[in-house]
Scaffold this motif. Structure first.
Motif, PDB file in Angstrom:
ATOM      1  N   LYS A 197     -27.629  71.359  16.996  1.00 33.73           N
ATOM      2  CA  LYS A 197     -27.148  70.022  17.537  1.00 33.73           C
ATOM      3  C   LYS A 197     -28.331  69.006  17.594  1.00 33.73           C
ATOM      4  N   TYR A 198     -29.279  69.270  18.219  1.00 33.49           N
ATOM      5  CA  TYR A 198     -30.548  68.399  18.485  1.00 33.49           C
ATOM      6  C   TYR A 198     -31.720  68.439  17.434  1.00 33.49           C
ATOM      7  N   ALA A 199     -31.268  69.094  16.351  1.00 29.28           N
ATOM      8  CA  ALA A 199     -32.407  69.321  15.183  1.00 29.28           C
ATOM      9  C   ALA A 199     -32.603  68.179  14.241  1.00 29.28           C
ATOM     10  N   GLY A 200     -33.906  68.099  13.902  1.00 29.24           N
ATOM     11  CA  GLY A 200     -34.292  67.274  12.985  1.00 29.24           C
ATOM     12  C   GLY A 200     -34.921  65.840  13.299  1.00 29.24           C
ATOM     13  N   THR A 201     -35.262  64.964  12.339  1.00 26.93           N
ATOM     14  CA  THR A 201     -35.724  63.840  12.371  1.00 26.93           C
ATOM     15  C   THR A 201     -34.975  62.654  11.611  1.00 26.93           C
ATOM     16  N   ASP A 202     -34.393  61.812  12.553  1.00 22.48           N
ATOM     17  CA  ASP A 202     -33.423  60.782  11.804  1.00 22.48           C
ATOM     18  C   ASP A 202     -34.507  59.720  11.033  1.00 22.48           C
ATOM     19  N   ILE A 203     -33.801  59.285   9.737  1.00 20.37           N
ATOM     20  CA  ILE A 203     -34.610  58.152   9.213  1.00 20.37           C
ATOM     21  C   ILE A 203     -33.661  57.293   8.468  1.00 20.37           C
ATOM     22  N   GLU A 204     -34.111  56.043   8.206  1.00 21.44           N
ATOM     23  CA  GLU A 204     -33.250  55.126   7.400  1.00 21.44           C
ATOM     24  C   GLU A 204     -34.079  54.627   6.067  1.00 21.44           C
ATOM     25  N   VAL A 205     -33.018  54.918   5.032  1.00 22.19           N
ATOM     26  CA  VAL A 205     -33.919  54.583   3.830  1.00 22.19           C
ATOM     27  C   VAL A 205     -32.886  53.876   2.832  1.00 22.19           C
ATOM     28  N   GLU A 206     -33.364  52.375   2.609  1.00 18.90           N
ATOM     29  CA  GLU A 206     -32.461  51.595   1.863  1.00 18.90           C
ATOM     30  C   GLU A 206     -31.206  51.727   2.424  1.00 18.90           C
ATOM     31  N   LYS A 207     -31.084  51.307   3.922  1.00 22.39           N
ATOM     32  CA  LYS A 207     -29.937  51.195   4.863  1.00 22.39           C
ATOM     33  C   LYS A 207     -28.938  52.184   5.051  1.00 22.39           C
ATOM     34  N   GLU A 208     -29.502  53.579   4.348  1.00 19.80           N
ATOM     35  CA  GLU A 208     -28.612  54.495   4.622  1.00 19.80           C
ATOM     36  C   GLU A 208     -29.271  55.567   5.557  1.00 19.80           C
ATOM     37  N   GLU A 209     -28.613  56.143   6.298  1.00 19.55           N
ATOM     38  CA  GLU A 209     -29.347  56.923   7.588  1.00 19.55           C
ATOM     39  C   GLU A 209     -29.227  58.603   6.947  1.00 19.55           C
ATOM     40  N   TYR A 210     -30.199  59.060   7.149  1.00 19.47           N
ATOM     41  CA  TYR A 210     -30.335  60.744   6.581  1.00 19.47           C
ATOM     42  C   TYR A 210     -31.245  61.372   7.981  1.00 19.47           C
ATOM     43  N   THR A 211     -31.155  62.566   7.753  1.00 25.21           N
ATOM     44  CA  THR A 211     -31.960  63.478   8.839  1.00 25.21           C
ATOM     45  C   THR A 211     -32.584  64.669   8.092  1.00 25.21           C
ATOM     46  N   ILE A 212     -33.782  64.911   8.504  1.00 22.93           N
ATOM     47  CA  ILE A 212     -34.720  65.739   7.704  1.00 22.93           C
ATOM     48  C   ILE A 212     -34.635  66.953   8.735  1.00 22.93           C
ATOM     49  N   ILE A 213     -34.285  68.244   8.059  1.00 22.76           N
ATOM     50  CA  ILE A 213     -34.093  69.269   9.043  1.00 22.76           C
ATOM     51  C   ILE A 213     -34.866  70.362   8.383  1.00 22.76           C
ATOM     52  N   LYS A 214     -35.224  71.350   9.327  1.00 19.84           N
ATOM     53  CA  LYS A 214     -35.869  72.658   8.705  1.00 19.84           C
ATOM     54  C   LYS A 214     -34.678  73.588   8.508  1.00 19.84           C
TER      55      LYS A 214
END
Length: 93
Positions: free
Chosen positions: A67-84
């Protein structure tokens, strides 16, 4: 711009589902919890080189993650999350 995660990291895109109450009221995304189901967008290089990890997760797979994993980022107006990798709980088949 293309994201290329390193090592055992994955780039995922959360799948938002619209929820409707029993009485037919549609809940907006701001009124509900963050989704913990996502689609894998890119995988790190460890998935190609480590025999134990090879084939476990592929681009396009739908996963359930912590539930609380990862780092949220925005690239070219799209939202992504990077997780392990260890934050993945299951692959949906």
């Amino acid at each position: 711009m293309k994201l290329r995660p390193l090592d055992d990291k994955l780039v995922i895109k959360k799948i938002e589902k619209e929820e409707t109450t029993a009485s037919g009221i549609v809940l907006p995304s701001s009124a509900k919890e963050e989704p913990n189901i996502a689609e894998v967008i890119a995988i790190g290089n460890k998935f190609d080189t480590d025999e134990d990890m090879k084939g476990l997760v592929k681009v396009g797979d739908k996963i359930i993650f912590s539930k609380y994993a990862g780092t949220d980022i925005e690239v070219e107006k799209e939202e992504y999350t990077i997780i392990k990798f260890q934050d993945i709980l299951a692959v949906i088949e």
